[in-house]
Design an enzyme around this catalytic site. Structure first.
Site, PDB file in Angstrom:
ATOM      1  N   GLU A  44      35.039  49.896  26.239  1.00 48.83           N
ATOM      2  CA  GLU A  44      34.915  50.218  24.805  1.00 48.83           C
ATOM      3  C   GLU A  44      36.267  50.347  24.090  1.00 48.83           C
ATOM      4  O   GLU A  44      36.445  49.782  23.015  1.00 48.83           O
ATOM      5  CB  GLU A  44      34.088  51.500  24.639  1.00 48.83           C
ATOM      6  N   SER A  98      33.978  57.555  25.599  1.00 47.25           N
ATOM      7  CA  SER A  98      33.283  56.624  26.512  1.00 47.25           C
ATOM      8  C   SER A  98      34.206  55.459  26.830  1.00 47.25           C
ATOM      9  O   SER A  98      34.692  54.785  25.915  1.00 47.25           O
ATOM     10  CB  SER A  98      32.022  56.065  25.845  1.00 47.25           C
ATOM     11  N   ARG A 150      28.707  49.501  18.588  1.00 45.64           N
ATOM     12  CA  ARG A 150      30.151  49.699  18.864  1.00 45.64           C
ATOM     13  C   ARG A 150      30.973  48.446  18.541  1.00 45.64           C
ATOM     14  O   ARG A 150      31.928  48.107  19.253  1.00 45.64           O
ATOM     15  CB  ARG A 150      30.396  50.096  20.328  1.00 45.64           C
TER      16      ARG A 150
HETATM   17  C1  LIG Z   1      36.501  62.777  23.357  1.00 41.95           C
HETATM   18  C2  LIG Z   1      36.136  61.533  22.597  1.00 41.95           C
HETATM   19  C3  LIG Z   1      34.833  61.355  22.186  1.00 41.95           C
HETATM   20  C4  LIG Z   1      34.465  60.203  21.479  1.00 41.95           C
HETATM   21  N1  LIG Z   1      33.172  60.063  21.086  1.00 41.95           N
HETATM   22  C5  LIG Z   1      32.792  58.958  20.404  1.00 41.95           C
HETATM   23  C6  LIG Z   1      31.428  58.817  19.980  1.00 41.95           C
HETATM   24  O1  LIG Z   1      30.583  59.678  20.193  1.00 41.95           O
HETATM   25  N2  LIG Z   1      31.099  57.690  19.308  1.00 41.95           N
HETATM   26  C7  LIG Z   1      32.019  56.716  19.036  1.00 41.95           C
HETATM   27  O2  LIG Z   1      31.634  55.707  18.422  1.00 41.95           O
HETATM   28  N3  LIG Z   1      33.304  56.837  19.411  1.00 41.95           N
HETATM   29  C8  LIG Z   1      33.717  57.927  20.086  1.00 41.95           C
HETATM   30  N4  LIG Z   1      35.021  58.053  20.492  1.00 41.95           N
HETATM   31  C9  LIG Z   1      35.987  56.986  20.196  1.00 41.95           C
HETATM   32  C10 LIG Z   1      36.849  57.257  18.931  1.00 41.95           C
HETATM   33  O3  LIG Z   1      36.772  58.595  18.547  1.00 41.95           O
HETATM   34  C11 LIG Z   1      36.423  56.375  17.748  1.00 41.95           C
HETATM   35  O4  LIG Z   1      36.442  55.028  18.116  1.00 41.95           O
HETATM   36  C12 LIG Z   1      37.307  56.591  16.518  1.00 41.95           C
HETATM   37  O5  LIG Z   1      36.746  55.919  15.417  1.00 41.95           O
HETATM   38  C13 LIG Z   1      38.737  56.107  16.734  1.00 41.95           C
HETATM   39  O6  LIG Z   1      39.515  56.502  15.609  1.00 41.95           O
HETATM   40  P1  LIG Z   1      41.082  56.470  15.645  1.00 41.95           P
HETATM   41  O7  LIG Z   1      41.585  56.775  14.272  1.00 41.95           O
HETATM   42  O8  LIG Z   1      41.587  57.333  16.721  1.00 41.95           O
HETATM   43  O9  LIG Z   1      41.359  54.927  15.973  1.00 41.95           O
HETATM   44  P2  LIG Z   1      42.510  54.324  16.869  1.00 41.95           P
HETATM   45  O10 LIG Z   1      42.264  54.649  18.297  1.00 41.95           O
HETATM   46  O11 LIG Z   1      43.832  54.657  16.318  1.00 41.95           O
HETATM   47  O12 LIG Z   1      42.261  52.761  16.656  1.00 41.95           O
HETATM   48  C14 LIG Z   1      41.125  52.137  17.225  1.00 41.95           C
HETATM   49  C15 LIG Z   1      41.110  50.660  16.790  1.00 41.95           C
HETATM   50  O13 LIG Z   1      40.917  50.602  15.379  1.00 41.95           O
HETATM   51  C16 LIG Z   1      41.998  49.927  14.748  1.00 41.95           C
HETATM   52  N5  LIG Z   1      42.265  50.648  13.501  1.00 41.95           N
HETATM   53  C17 LIG Z   1      42.466  51.984  13.351  1.00 41.95           C
HETATM   54  N6  LIG Z   1      42.638  52.284  12.048  1.00 41.95           N
HETATM   55  C18 LIG Z   1      42.556  51.120  11.370  1.00 41.95           C
HETATM   56  C19 LIG Z   1      42.651  50.767   9.990  1.00 41.95           C
HETATM   57  N7  LIG Z   1      42.852  51.681   9.042  1.00 41.95           N
HETATM   58  N8  LIG Z   1      42.544  49.461   9.645  1.00 41.95           N
HETATM   59  C20 LIG Z   1      42.317  48.520  10.590  1.00 41.95           C
HETATM   60  N9  LIG Z   1      42.206  48.785  11.907  1.00 41.95           N
HETATM   61  C21 LIG Z   1      42.319  50.066  12.292  1.00 41.95           C
HETATM   62  C22 LIG Z   1      43.162  50.020  15.736  1.00 41.95           C
HETATM   63  O14 LIG Z   1      44.083  48.965  15.568  1.00 41.95           O
HETATM   64  C23 LIG Z   1      42.424  49.923  17.057  1.00 41.95           C
HETATM   65  O15 LIG Z   1      42.123  48.586  17.334  1.00 41.95           O
HETATM   66  C24 LIG Z   1      35.429  59.202  21.191  1.00 41.95           C
HETATM   67  C25 LIG Z   1      36.764  59.392  21.605  1.00 41.95           C
HETATM   68  C26 LIG Z   1      37.114  60.549  22.305  1.00 41.95           C
HETATM   69  C27 LIG Z   1      38.551  60.752  22.717  1.00 41.95           C
END
Ligand SMILES: Cc1cc2nc3c(=O)[nH]c(=O)nc-3n(C[C@H](O)[C@H](O)[C@H](O)COP(=O)(O)OP(=O)(O)OC[C@H]3O[C@@H](n4cnc5c(N)ncnc54)[C@H](O)[C@@H]3O)c2cc1C
Length: 346
Positions: A336, A240, A170
């Site tokens: 996380e 998580s 992570r």
């Molecule tokens: C119900 C649920 C289940 C989940 N299950 C998992 C799982 O099984 N495994 C897991 O690893 N995660 C899980 N997650 C967490 C999440 O889905 C991941 O971390 C996902 O990759 C976040 O993507 P996002 O586009 O929403 O990022 P955001 O929440 O928009 O951003 C997260 C971080 O990444 C940065 N960021 C985003 N895009 C960019 C970019 N293009 N360039 C640079 N920085 C960037 C942001 O600034 C921030 O710091 C879960 C979340 C939920 C709500």
């Protein structure tokens, strides 16, 4: 440096509640949806010339927004998928604003194996390397060839090889030292037509026939996840909330002596990874709810927002839960999701 005037597509004072899956309210000083690299470059140059900080978001599913963000918030919606056969691999160059689950579904339809265990993880493709998303024994680093980035200093584009991204559980340089340096604009993944399926984690094989197809694995992952994780469209959450803590042999033995049912995995000769959900459940927090926030009743690792407007109540819950776990097991839980915005005092 010459001060540039604000491009028309950048808005002022935009609410962020629709852009974070916890559904907490906060305001972005400036805001833009980015669907072309040219817009990203313009936004970057304007912000740099006016000394305005930039936060790039995907779908806001791994965020804890605790207050207003004064600078410019960019929502990455860059689209596009290119497919190339390279030897016995199939390489996909995917723009950062594509939806991760839709990408997984697309690859499964094409018979390409490698990311089927990562189905139904919310968020954008561009965020997948940030915390090296993982589930059911697979992490995105396992199939990642390289990451395309735009440098925040000069808007130049380059590709960074996966081996240089500091991937860990992570974690990656993008979540740490590089968070102020690069925007991720695309990723290159290497998938395979050979079905090397990983079924030994999280009881995945239990619901599957012998020798399952790629589609069956994808369907099973979706079904298992849907049954136990809260759907962010229905109930605010960021998946998580805590990482599974890694503890020394000594601490693990101490916990094991008191709790023979502890769920733990050996990491190496001297460390164990404990299931944070087990600790939280054992301490009696599963299903707990207070001030509009709580611990999800089907999965103790997920903190949920039942209707609070601000993150303050969740921060209080986190503080109390963490200190209870420390007191009961001697374990320090680490958050996380990424925290953004100014901190409320409480
Ligand atoms: C119900 C649920 C289940 C989940 N299950 C998992 C799982 O099984 N495994 C897991 O690893 N995660 C899980 N997650 C967490 C999440 O889905 C991941 O971390 C996902 O990759 C976040 O993507 P996002 O586009 O929403 O990022 P955001 O929440 O928009 O951003 C997260 C971080 O990444 C940065 N960021 C985003 N895009 C960019 C970019 N293009 N360039 C640079 N920085 C960037 C942001 O600034 C921030 O710091 C879960 C979340 C939920 C709500």
């Amino acid at each position: 440096m010459l001060t540039l005037s604000k491009p028309n597509f950048i808005q002022e004072s935009v609410p962020l509640k629709p852009h974070n899956s916890f559904r907490f309210q906060a305001t972005a000083g400036y805001f833009a949806i980015i669907d072309r690299l040219e817009s990203l470059e313009l936004a970057l140059k304007w912000a740099n010339s006016n000394n305005i900080s930039i936060t790039m978001l995907g779908e806001g599913s791994n965020l804890l927004i605790t207050g207003d963000i004064d600078g410019l918030v960019l929502i990455n919606r860059l689209q596009g998928i290119e497919i190339e056969e390279v030897g016995d691999q199939v390489q996909l160059k995917v723009s950062a604003g594509e939806n991760w689950h839709q990408l997984v579904s697309f690859t499964v339809e094409k018979g390409l194996a490698g990311i089927e265990n990562l189905a139904l993880i919310p968020g954008s493709v561009g965020a997948s390397p940030v915390q090296n998303i993982g589930a059911y024994g697979v992490e995105v680093k396992d199939v990642l060839v390289s990451v395309q980035v735009m440098d925040r200093q000069d808007a130049s584009l380059s590709w960074i090889e996966a081996k240089d991204c500091g991937f860990a559980y992570r974690d990656s340089h993008f979540k740490g030292a590089w968070s102020e340096r690069y925007f991720i604009t695309a990723v290159c993944l290497a998938l395979s037509r050979q079905h090397e399926l990983k079924l030994s984690y999280g009881g995945l094989a239990k619901g599957l026939p012998n020798d399952p197809s790629l589609q069956q694995v994808f369907d099973e992952v979706c079904a298992v996840r849907a049954a136990k994780l809260p759907d962010p469209k229905v109930i605010g959450n960021a998946g998580s909330f805590f990482k599974n803590p890694i503890v020394s042999n000594n601490l693990y033995q101490k916990i094991l002596d008191e709790h023979p049912d502890v769920v733990a995995f050996s990491i190496d000769d001297s460390n164990w990874k404990l299931a944070a959900a087990w600790l939280i459940d054992k301490a009696g927090w599963k299903g707990f709810s207070r001030d509009g926030v709580g611990v999800y009743e089907k999965q103790a690792l997920c903190l949920v927002n039942h209707g609070a407007d601000q993150a303050e109540c969740l921060l209080r819950l986190e503080r109390d839960l963490k200190s209870d776990i420390k007191l009961k097991f001697g374990v320090i839980l680490e958050r996380e999701p990424v925290q953004l915005g100014c901190l409320p005092s409480f």
